[in-house]
Every structure is written in C-alpha cells, then in structure tokens.
Design an enzyme around this catalytic site. Structure first.
Site, PDB file in Angstrom:
ATOM      1  N   ASP A  50       0.856  -1.063   0.121  1.00  0.00           N
ATOM      2  CA  ASP A  50      -0.059  -0.084  -0.008  1.00  0.00           C
ATOM      3  C   ASP A  50       0.787   1.244  -0.191  1.00  0.00           C
ATOM      4  OD1 ASP A  50       0.770   0.546   2.758  1.00  0.00           O
ATOM      5  OD2 ASP A  50      -1.194   0.442   3.644  1.00  0.00           O
ATOM      6  N   HIS A  51       0.364   2.295   0.028  1.00  0.00           N
ATOM      7  CA  HIS A  51       1.153   3.691   0.182  1.00  0.00           C
ATOM      8  C   HIS A  51       2.303   3.908   1.369  1.00  0.00           C
ATOM      9  CE1 HIS A  51      -2.566   3.945   2.171  1.00  0.00           C
ATOM     10  NE2 HIS A  51      -2.052   4.773   3.348  1.00  0.00           N
ATOM     11  N   CYS A  81       2.940  -3.227   4.108  1.00  0.00           N
ATOM     12  CA  CYS A  81       1.944  -2.164   4.433  1.00  0.00           C
ATOM     13  C   CYS A  81       2.666  -1.723   5.839  1.00  0.00           C
ATOM     14  CB  CYS A  81       0.707  -2.498   4.732  1.00  0.00           C
ATOM     15  SG  CYS A  81       0.372  -3.619   6.260  1.00  0.00           S
ATOM     16  N   THR A 115       2.862  -1.752   8.922  1.00  0.00           N
ATOM     17  CA  THR A 115       3.040  -2.673  10.192  1.00  0.00           C
ATOM     18  C   THR A 115       3.255  -4.201   9.494  1.00  0.00           C
ATOM     19  OG1 THR A 115       0.817  -3.184  10.580  1.00  0.00           O
ATOM     20  CG2 THR A 115       1.659  -1.531  11.757  1.00  0.00           C
ATOM     21  N   GLY A 116       2.706  -4.409   8.326  1.00  0.00           N
ATOM     22  CA  GLY A 116       2.576  -5.551   7.829  1.00  0.00           C
ATOM     23  C   GLY A 116       1.309  -6.609   8.339  1.00  0.00           C
ATOM     24  N   HIS A 118       8.685 -24.917   8.359  1.00  0.00           N
ATOM     25  CA  HIS A 118       7.745 -25.686   9.148  1.00  0.00           C
ATOM     26  C   HIS A 118       6.321 -25.172   8.735  1.00  0.00           C
ATOM     27  CE1 HIS A 118      10.351 -26.833  12.742  1.00  0.00           C
ATOM     28  NE2 HIS A 118      10.883 -27.383  11.628  1.00  0.00           N
ATOM     29  N   HIS A 131       5.389 -32.017   8.975  1.00  0.00           N
ATOM     30  CA  HIS A 131       4.668 -30.408   9.090  1.00  0.00           C
ATOM     31  C   HIS A 131       3.877 -30.587   7.924  1.00  0.00           C
ATOM     32  CE1 HIS A 131       7.958 -29.443  11.656  1.00  0.00           C
ATOM     33  NE2 HIS A 131       8.639 -29.820  10.961  1.00  0.00           N
TER      34      HIS A 131
END
Ligand code: RB5
Length: 144
Positions: free
Chosen positions: A7-8, A63, A65-66, A96, A131
C-alpha cells in the site's frame, strides 16, 4: 516469479526489495501500488491470486506494520501468510509452515533487514514430513 505488492506506506520498501531481489536473480511481478493511496486488502488479494494461480511461486506484501496485509491475506483460502520480523521466524515459517506469502512492515523494519528476510523467505524450502500433516490441518480449518 515472485509477486510483490504494497500500500502507500510500503512503496519505498517495495522498490528496495525489488532492486535487492532482482540483483540476486529473482524475477518479480509488481502488483502496485506505485504511490497513490490505496486499501491494503485490495493489493493483498491481487498478490495472493498470483500465488494461488501458480503464476508466482511466492508473494511479498508490505504495509505500514505488515499486520493489515497478513490479516487480509490469511482470509484467502490456500494462503499461508506470515508476518516476518526476524530471520529465525522467517526461516522457520518456510521450513515448518510452508508459508507462501510474507508480510513486512515498512514502518517497523529497515529496508536492509527487510531485504535480508525476503531473501531468506524466497530461498528456504519446506521440510515436509510431519509438517505436511499440520499444513493439511490448517487447510481443514478453511472448510469448517
Ligand atoms: C496505512 O496508513 C496503514 O494503516 C497500513 O499501511 C497498515 O499498516 C495496516 O495494517
């Protein structure tokens, strides 16, 4: 091929990652944004669709914060998105969890660390074995 979108808040980090990964020989498909303000779930969907269709092997979402990107991506069936903040978690979410999308925070990580994490993400394989059963159980949750 690696799908990448932001995003921006993530435009500068996306540019840095595209440069770093292309210098390492990876091909990238840029799903935007190029700078205009946008809603991160829209970009998350575009990148995840590239992964689900098989057009791209993995996806990278950025973004502020992610977190928003990871929330949006993990709503999409077949996507296992990991918010990556350190090298150990990044390596193990491939080994995993067979994560197929990584999410990065442009306001929480420097571009140098993000590039290092992205390289770990795209070069580390899934261990399989026990896994795989757990990945299958995650998939079962999508159908409940
Ligand atoms: C955009 O200002 C910001 O909310 C977004 O980039 C992201 O951090 C959301 O999780």
């Amino acid at each position: 091929m690696i799908a990448i979108g932001c995003d921006h808040a993530g435009v500068e980090m996306k540019k840095a990652l595209m440069q770093a990964l292309s210098e390492k020989g990876f091909e990238l498909k840029d799903l935007g944004t190029d700078g205009e303000p946008c809603d991160y779930p829209v970009i998350a969907e575009s990148v995840c669709n590239e992964v689900l269709s098989g057009a791209c092997d993995k996806g990278i979402l950025i973004c502020g914060t992610g977190i928003g990107m990871s929330m949006a991506a993990n709503k999409i069936k077949g996507i296992r998105a990991a918010l990556c903040t350190d090298s150990f978690s990044t390596r193990f979410t491939r080994l995993h969890n067979d994560a197929n999308v990584m999410c990065l925070g442009a306001r929480t990580l420097g571009c140098g660390l993000a590039a290092e994490l992205a390289e770990i993400f795209v070069t580390t394989g899934f261990e399989g074995g026990r896994h795989q059963r757990r990945i299958d159980l995650i998939a079962d949750l999508e159908n409940k």
